[in-house]
Design a protein around this motif. Structure first.
Motif, PDB file in Angstrom:
ATOM      1  N   GLY A  18       0.829  -1.210   0.000  1.00 48.88           N
ATOM      2  CA  GLY A  18       0.000   0.000   0.000  1.00 48.88           C
ATOM      3  C   GLY A  18       0.855   1.247   0.000  1.00 48.88           C
ATOM      4  O   GLY A  18       0.529   2.254  -0.633  1.00 48.88           O
ATOM      5  N   ILE A  36      -3.010   4.638   2.081  1.00 47.77           N
ATOM      6  CA  ILE A  36      -3.629   3.620   1.235  1.00 47.77           C
ATOM      7  C   ILE A  36      -3.244   2.263   1.780  1.00 47.77           C
ATOM      8  O   ILE A  36      -2.082   2.015   2.079  1.00 47.77           O
ATOM      9  CB  ILE A  36      -3.155   3.740  -0.230  1.00 47.77           C
ATOM     10  CG1 ILE A  36      -3.636   5.054  -0.818  1.00 47.77           C
ATOM     11  CG2 ILE A  36      -3.668   2.565  -1.066  1.00 47.77           C
ATOM     12  CD1 ILE A  36      -3.356   5.200  -2.290  1.00 47.77           C
ATOM     13  N   GLN A  38      -3.774  -1.932   0.973  1.00 44.73           N
ATOM     14  CA  GLN A  38      -4.224  -2.837  -0.068  1.00 44.73           C
ATOM     15  C   GLN A  38      -4.706  -4.144   0.534  1.00 44.73           C
ATOM     16  O   GLN A  38      -4.215  -4.587   1.569  1.00 44.73           O
ATOM     17  CB  GLN A  38      -3.096  -3.090  -1.075  1.00 44.73           C
ATOM     18  CG  GLN A  38      -3.602  -3.816  -2.299  1.00 44.73           C
ATOM     19  CD  GLN A  38      -2.634  -3.823  -3.457  1.00 44.73           C
ATOM     20  OE1 GLN A  38      -1.589  -3.214  -3.396  1.00 44.73           O
ATOM     21  NE2 GLN A  38      -2.998  -4.521  -4.509  1.00 44.73           N
TER      22      GLN A  38
ATOM     23  N   LYS B  40      -8.596  -6.987  -6.762  1.00 40.87           N
ATOM     24  CA  LYS B  40      -7.786  -6.191  -5.844  1.00 40.87           C
ATOM     25  C   LYS B  40      -8.688  -5.279  -5.037  1.00 40.87           C
ATOM     26  O   LYS B  40      -9.770  -4.906  -5.476  1.00 40.87           O
ATOM     27  CB  LYS B  40      -6.778  -5.352  -6.624  1.00 40.87           C
ATOM     28  CG  LYS B  40      -5.645  -6.161  -7.211  1.00 40.87           C
ATOM     29  CD  LYS B  40      -4.714  -5.302  -8.042  1.00 40.87           C
ATOM     30  CE  LYS B  40      -5.320  -4.970  -9.385  1.00 40.87           C
ATOM     31  NZ  LYS B  40      -4.408  -4.207 -10.254  1.00 40.87           N
ATOM     32  N   PHE B  42      -8.562  -1.763  -2.387  1.00 42.52           N
ATOM     33  CA  PHE B  42      -7.785  -0.662  -1.811  1.00 42.52           C
ATOM     34  C   PHE B  42      -8.659   0.141  -0.865  1.00 42.52           C
ATOM     35  O   PHE B  42      -9.834   0.384  -1.148  1.00 42.52           O
ATOM     36  CB  PHE B  42      -7.285   0.290  -2.907  1.00 42.52           C
ATOM     37  CG  PHE B  42      -6.431  -0.355  -3.947  1.00 42.52           C
ATOM     38  CD1 PHE B  42      -5.052  -0.454  -3.770  1.00 42.52           C
ATOM     39  CD2 PHE B  42      -6.985  -0.867  -5.103  1.00 42.52           C
ATOM     40  CE1 PHE B  42      -4.262  -1.060  -4.734  1.00 42.52           C
ATOM     41  CE2 PHE B  42      -6.202  -1.468  -6.079  1.00 42.52           C
ATOM     42  CZ  PHE B  42      -4.840  -1.565  -5.886  1.00 42.52           C
ATOM     43  N   LEU B  66      -4.382   2.230 -10.598  1.00 40.12           N
ATOM     44  CA  LEU B  66      -4.895   1.062  -9.884  1.00 40.12           C
ATOM     45  C   LEU B  66      -5.519   0.005 -10.799  1.00 40.12           C
ATOM     46  O   LEU B  66      -5.421  -1.183 -10.529  1.00 40.12           O
ATOM     47  CB  LEU B  66      -5.902   1.498  -8.815  1.00 40.12           C
ATOM     48  CG  LEU B  66      -5.383   2.543  -7.810  1.00 40.12           C
ATOM     49  CD1 LEU B  66      -6.449   2.880  -6.791  1.00 40.12           C
ATOM     50  CD2 LEU B  66      -4.135   2.058  -7.097  1.00 40.12           C
TER      51      LEU B  66
END
Lengths: 79, 79
Positions: A18, A36, A38, B40, B42, B66
């Motif tokens: 992240g 951020i 992840q 994914k 976030f 992203l």
């Protein structure tokens, strides 16, 4: 019956991945970013009809394979 | 202001990673599984106060870094 599972690192666990995303976004000129983190995301489609039973099974999958309970949390949602 | 972003492969794109998870879960004895797709996730924390502006910025991040718009879709949610 469809479920989504999100697996995230626990609050106190460092997230270098992240951090890299954060740095990259800042280098791309994004400002006002605080943090951020992840995680992983799964969409699980099941043939079960009984919702409660299916949810329990998904819970079981998370504990057995999808999440590492020592460092990660998970959330299950029906969609 | 906190947002979550989920990035998933488009419907017609093969997902070998999800397939491996599916096979592994079946080997662990889970039945009635139809499909699993992996994506994914976030969690983005921002200092912005203006929600619309912040959301636009997150959208921009997805398109720039992203998500790969050729093979992936993304969803932004405010939490």
């Amino acid at each position: 019956m469809k479920f989504t599972v999100t697996v995230t690192l626990k609050k106190d666990v460092l997230d270098p991945q992240g951090k890299v995303v954060l740095n990259t976004l800042q280098n791309l000129g994004m400002d006002n970013l605080k943090s951020i983190r992840q995680g992983k995301y799964f969409e699980i489609d099941m043939n079960d009809i009984d919702e409660e039973k299916a949810k329990k099974k998904v819970d079981d999958m998370c504990k057995k394979l999808l999440a590492n309970m020592i460092i990660e949390d998970y959330k299950v949602n029906k969609i």
